[in-house]
Design a protein around this motif. Structure first.
Motif: not given
Length: 303
Positions: A58-72, A96-104
């Motif tokens: 459940i996406l909402e359960e994952c990100v609620t309360g987070a201080i940092y989100i890393q999408e992979c 909240v920091v929004f971070a993506t792990s894209t390489s390009a």
């Protein structure tokens, strides 16, 4: 794993529950290997680290309360944009920091549609992150400096070595350097100046010895009486060589087939996982050596 080793609670999210279970099995295997080799970045026990990691579909359960989100998720622009749209609709705090792990993919192409795009950036780790600590932080044109500062601080806390780009560019730093090396290496092999084995040896037994400890400018700085001296002595020759570099081309055709055949002799397709383990063991040994040398260097400075 890196965040959990530092005592952070981590929530893994995927739409497929089997992926999450496979991830937990893989995490335990990798952490067990690190602890066995004494390379863990934590004073916590293995059981305590595992206790900081849980999963959800459940996406909402994952990100609620987070201080940092890393999408992979996979390197697909539309998929990444959709995932971030969903996250943007759920997240309410503005720090909240929004971070993506894209390489390009540059961050502006992934975040221009977000309400909180000022928190968005690329956080692209080197591979494998547990043994290769460099991570690239790439802000979009609208990313707030405070978000970058927070991401950098978090990376340093978990033992990574962040580099921050001043502005976005395709491929960032690491991939652009890799692309330049592959570009020249492809010419040397495809135009039959050298065979694949010799090319690989030139890197692993030659340049790699320098670059395991130093960057390209530092290497050249001490190869002469400083970098200015090097430019005077070898600048014209370097330009002459660079002018012989070919135009970019797709790596395909007979040369690609020959190169593949040569590589398959060393590492058949069914042995790629074994080769990765071989690489990781050597990277572990190199990391241990670097730590040992750094500790010895600190002791020398204190004398």
């Amino acid at each position: 794993m890196l965040f959990a080793c530092s005592g952070y609670d981590v929530m893994l999210y995927d739409v497929i529950s089997d992926q999450l279970q496979s991830a937990l099995v893989d995490i335990e295997a990798q952490l067990s290997a690190l602890y066995k080799e004494g390379l863990q970045r934590s004073s916590l026990t293995l059981a305590e680290v595992k206790g900081h990691i849980c999963t959800t579909t459940i996406l909402e359960e994952c990100v609620t309360g987070a201080i940092y989100i890393q999408e992979c998720v996979p390197e697909n622009r539309d998929l990444k944009r959709d995932v971030w749209r969903q996250i943007d609709d759920v997240i309410t705090p503005d720090d909240v920091v929004f971070a993506t792990s894209t390489s390009a993919i540059v961050p502006s192409l992934l975040s221009d549609h977000l309400k909180k795009r000022h928190r968005f950036m690329v956080a692209h780790p080197a591979n494998p992150p547990l043994l290769n600590p460099m991570v690239e932080l790439v802000p979009a044109p609208w990313t707030e400096p405070a978000a970058v500062d927070r991401a950098r601080a978090l990376m340093e806390v978990i033992g990574q070595v962040p580099i921050v780009l001043n502005k976005e560019i395709d491929g960032f730093v690491q991939a652009r350097i890799q692309a330049a090396i592959i570009h020249v290496a492809w010419q040397l092999v495809s135009e039959d100046y050298v065979d694949v084995e010799s090319l690989e040896t030139a890197m692993s037994e030659g340049l790699g010895g320098w670059y395991a400890f130093m960057g390209p400018f530092d290497v050249e700085h001490i190869n002469a009486d400083g970098f200015v001296d090097l430019c005077k002595k070898y600048g014209a020759k370097a330009e002459q060589v660079q002018k012989t570099f070919p135009k970019p081309e797709l790596m395909q055709g007979p040369a690609a087939k020959k190169l593949t055949r040569d590589l398959q002799q060393w590492t058949p397709s069914n042995r790629l996982t074994d080769r990765c383990r071989w690489r990781d063991r050597r990277m572990s040994a190199l990391l241990q050596l670097k730590r040992k040398l750094d500790e010895e260097g600190k002791r020398e400075e204190l004398k």
